[in-house]
Scaffold this motif. Structure first.
Motif, mmCIF file in Angstrom:
data_model
loop_
_atom_site.group_PDB
_atom_site.id
_atom_site.type_symbol
_atom_site.label_atom_id
_atom_site.label_comp_id
_atom_site.label_asym_id
_atom_site.label_seq_id
_atom_site.Cartn_x
_atom_site.Cartn_y
_atom_site.Cartn_z
ATOM 1 N N LEU A 23 0.834 -1.204 0.000
ATOM 2 C CA LEU A 23 0.000 0.000 0.000
ATOM 3 C C LEU A 23 0.869 1.254 0.000
ATOM 4 C CD1 LEU A 23 -2.947 1.107 0.215
ATOM 5 C CD2 LEU A 23 -2.626 1.071 2.701
ATOM 6 N N ALA A 24 1.904 1.273 0.828
ATOM 7 C CA ALA A 24 2.787 2.445 0.910
ATOM 8 C C ALA A 24 3.524 2.664 -0.407
ATOM 9 C CB ALA A 24 3.770 2.276 2.063
ATOM 10 N N ASP A 25 4.040 1.597 -1.007
ATOM 11 C CA ASP A 25 4.717 1.737 -2.296
ATOM 12 C C ASP A 25 3.752 2.202 -3.377
ATOM 13 O OD1 ASP A 25 7.332 1.181 -1.591
ATOM 14 O OD2 ASP A 25 7.342 -0.846 -2.395
ATOM 15 N N THR A 26 2.538 1.674 -3.350
ATOM 16 C CA THR A 26 1.538 2.084 -4.337
ATOM 17 C C THR A 26 1.203 3.556 -4.179
ATOM 18 O OG1 THR A 26 0.637 -0.164 -4.366
ATOM 19 C CG2 THR A 26 -0.782 1.581 -5.239
ATOM 20 N N PHE A 27 1.071 4.019 -2.937
ATOM 21 C CA PHE A 27 0.774 5.430 -2.700
ATOM 22 C C PHE A 27 1.938 6.311 -3.145
ATOM 23 C CE2 PHE A 27 0.200 9.339 -0.283
ATOM 24 C CZ PHE A 27 -1.131 9.618 -0.548
ATOM 25 N N ALA A 28 3.163 5.902 -2.841
ATOM 26 C CA ALA A 28 4.333 6.682 -3.254
ATOM 27 C C ALA A 28 4.403 6.774 -4.780
ATOM 28 C CB ALA A 28 5.608 6.060 -2.692
ATOM 29 N N LEU A 29 4.129 5.658 -5.453
ATOM 30 C CA LEU A 29 4.142 5.660 -6.913
ATOM 31 C C LEU A 29 2.985 6.474 -7.471
ATOM 32 C CD1 LEU A 29 5.525 4.700 -9.472
ATOM 33 C CD2 LEU A 29 4.191 2.571 -9.311
ATOM 34 N N TYR A 30 1.833 6.405 -6.823
ATOM 35 C CA TYR A 30 0.697 7.243 -7.233
ATOM 36 C C TYR A 30 1.079 8.717 -7.196
ATOM 37 C CZ TYR A 30 -3.286 10.250 -6.586
ATOM 38 O OH TYR A 30 -4.145 11.311 -6.681
ATOM 39 N N LEU A 87 7.191 3.048 5.480
ATOM 40 C CA LEU A 87 6.975 1.727 4.900
ATOM 41 C C LEU A 87 7.402 1.609 3.436
ATOM 42 C CD1 LEU A 87 3.404 1.057 6.362
ATOM 43 C CD2 LEU A 87 5.500 -0.194 6.964
ATOM 44 N N ALA A 88 7.433 2.708 2.712
ATOM 45 C CA ALA A 88 7.654 2.666 1.264
ATOM 46 C C ALA A 88 9.125 2.460 0.914
ATOM 47 C CB ALA A 88 7.136 3.950 0.613
ATOM 48 N N SER A 89 9.347 1.723 -0.168
ATOM 49 C CA SER A 89 10.705 1.571 -0.695
ATOM 50 C C SER A 89 10.976 2.570 -1.814
ATOM 51 C CB SER A 89 10.905 0.140 -1.213
ATOM 52 O OG SER A 89 10.131 -0.095 -2.371
ATOM 53 N N ILE A 90 9.942 3.242 -2.295
ATOM 54 C CA ILE A 90 10.068 4.212 -3.383
ATOM 55 C C ILE A 90 10.342 5.586 -2.785
ATOM 56 C CG2 ILE A 90 8.844 5.351 -5.283
ATOM 57 C CD1 ILE A 90 7.224 2.734 -5.562
ATOM 58 N N LYS A 91 11.401 6.200 -3.263
ATOM 59 C CA LYS A 91 11.773 7.527 -2.769
ATOM 60 C C LYS A 91 11.011 8.599 -3.546
ATOM 61 C CE LYS A 91 14.472 5.584 0.019
ATOM 62 N NZ LYS A 91 13.725 5.067 1.142
ATOM 63 N N GLU A 92 10.639 9.648 -2.822
ATOM 64 C CA GLU A 92 9.916 10.728 -3.485
ATOM 65 C C GLU A 92 10.854 11.545 -4.362
ATOM 66 O OE1 GLU A 92 8.232 13.566 -0.771
ATOM 67 O OE2 GLU A 92 10.132 13.907 0.228
ATOM 68 N N GLU A 93 10.276 12.212 -5.320
ATOM 69 C CA GLU A 93 11.004 13.118 -6.204
ATOM 70 C C GLU A 93 10.496 14.514 -5.943
ATOM 71 O OE1 GLU A 93 13.384 14.840 -8.060
ATOM 72 O OE2 GLU A 93 13.595 12.823 -8.918
ATOM 73 N N THR A 94 11.359 15.395 -5.473
ATOM 74 C CA THR A 94 10.931 16.759 -5.164
ATOM 75 C C THR A 94 11.265 17.735 -6.288
ATOM 76 O OG1 THR A 94 12.996 17.176 -3.966
ATOM 77 C CG2 THR A 94 11.092 16.416 -2.667
ATOM 78 N N ALA A 95 12.114 17.316 -7.207
ATOM 79 C CA ALA A 95 12.442 18.155 -8.359
ATOM 80 C C ALA A 95 11.489 17.831 -9.506
ATOM 81 C CB ALA A 95 13.889 17.918 -8.785
ATOM 82 N N GLN A 105 12.211 6.799 -13.738
ATOM 83 C CA GLN A 105 11.807 6.672 -12.336
ATOM 84 C C GLN A 105 10.518 5.876 -12.186
ATOM 85 O OE1 GLN A 105 11.855 10.089 -9.735
ATOM 86 N NE2 GLN A 105 13.582 11.010 -10.832
ATOM 87 N N LEU A 106 9.607 6.035 -13.121
ATOM 88 C CA LEU A 106 8.356 5.276 -13.043
ATOM 89 C C LEU A 106 8.585 3.798 -13.330
ATOM 90 C CD1 LEU A 106 5.775 7.788 -14.565
ATOM 91 C CD2 LEU A 106 6.256 7.294 -12.148
ATOM 92 N N VAL A 107 9.498 3.485 -14.249
ATOM 93 C CA VAL A 107 9.862 2.073 -14.457
ATOM 94 C C VAL A 107 10.375 1.505 -13.142
ATOM 95 C CG1 VAL A 107 11.515 0.508 -15.565
ATOM 96 C CG2 VAL A 107 10.368 2.258 -16.928
ATOM 97 N N GLU A 108 11.310 2.212 -12.524
ATOM 98 C CA GLU A 108 11.866 1.751 -11.245
ATOM 99 C C GLU A 108 10.779 1.618 -10.185
ATOM 100 O OE1 GLU A 108 14.959 4.520 -10.264
ATOM 101 O OE2 GLU A 108 16.379 3.617 -11.685
#
Length: 155
Positions: A23-30, A87-95, A105-108
């Motif tokens: 759920l956390a990874d899905t939200f981060a990717l969303y 919980l997320a393994s996906i890091k946010e992108e602020t730039a 980044q979306l592939v990753e």
């Protein structure tokens, strides 16, 4: 009221914890996908703007399915930014990266969600939790296909 769905409490807890990471990874990717939808520029603008919208809409709908499965197992679904960040393994992108970097980044990100979902699968299978296994299978198919489609844009 006690839950008696044929899955031991310890297994339900382990599955819910794994699904919380999904759920956390899905939200981060969303969030990342929606941000890229808003901010993409360049010659592929229209294609990527539309594609990203389709992808973030699919991710948004998946959030509810994942959270509701966690609830059906008897545990609260995480729902705060701090919980998701932990919980997320996906890091946010602020730039605001260039379009090709957004795609990369979306592939990753889709590959990361696939790995997170795949990690929960053995626990769900061992517990004979078919609904979770089915949910994970559906998520894996979507994330792997989306990663492939995005990766194709970079070739």
């Amino acid at each position: 009221m006690q839950i008696d769905i044929g899955i031991a409490e310890a297994d339900r807890k382990a599955i819910a914890e794994g699904l919380s990471k999904v759920l956390a990874d899905t939200f981060a990717l969303y969030l990342k996908t929606h941000s890229f939808h808003w901010n993409v520029t360049g010659p592929m603008f229209n294609t990527l703007h539309t594609m990203f919208m389709e992808q973030y809409t699919e991710l948004w709908n998946a959030l509810d399915e994942i959270a509701e499965r966690i609830r059906a197992l008897g545990y609260p679904a995480p729902g705060s930014f701090s919980q998701f960040a932990a919980l997320a393994s996906i890091k946010e992108e602020t730039a605001v990266p260039k379009a090709n970097e957004m795609i990369r980044q979306l592939v990753e990100g889709h590959e990361a969600v696939a790995r997170t979902a795949r990690a929960v699968f053995p626990t769900a299978e061992k517990a004979d939790d078919q609904p979770t296994a089915d949910l994970l299978t559906q998520r894996l198919q979507i994330h792997e296909k989306t990663a492939w489609m995005l990766r194709s844009l970079l070739e």
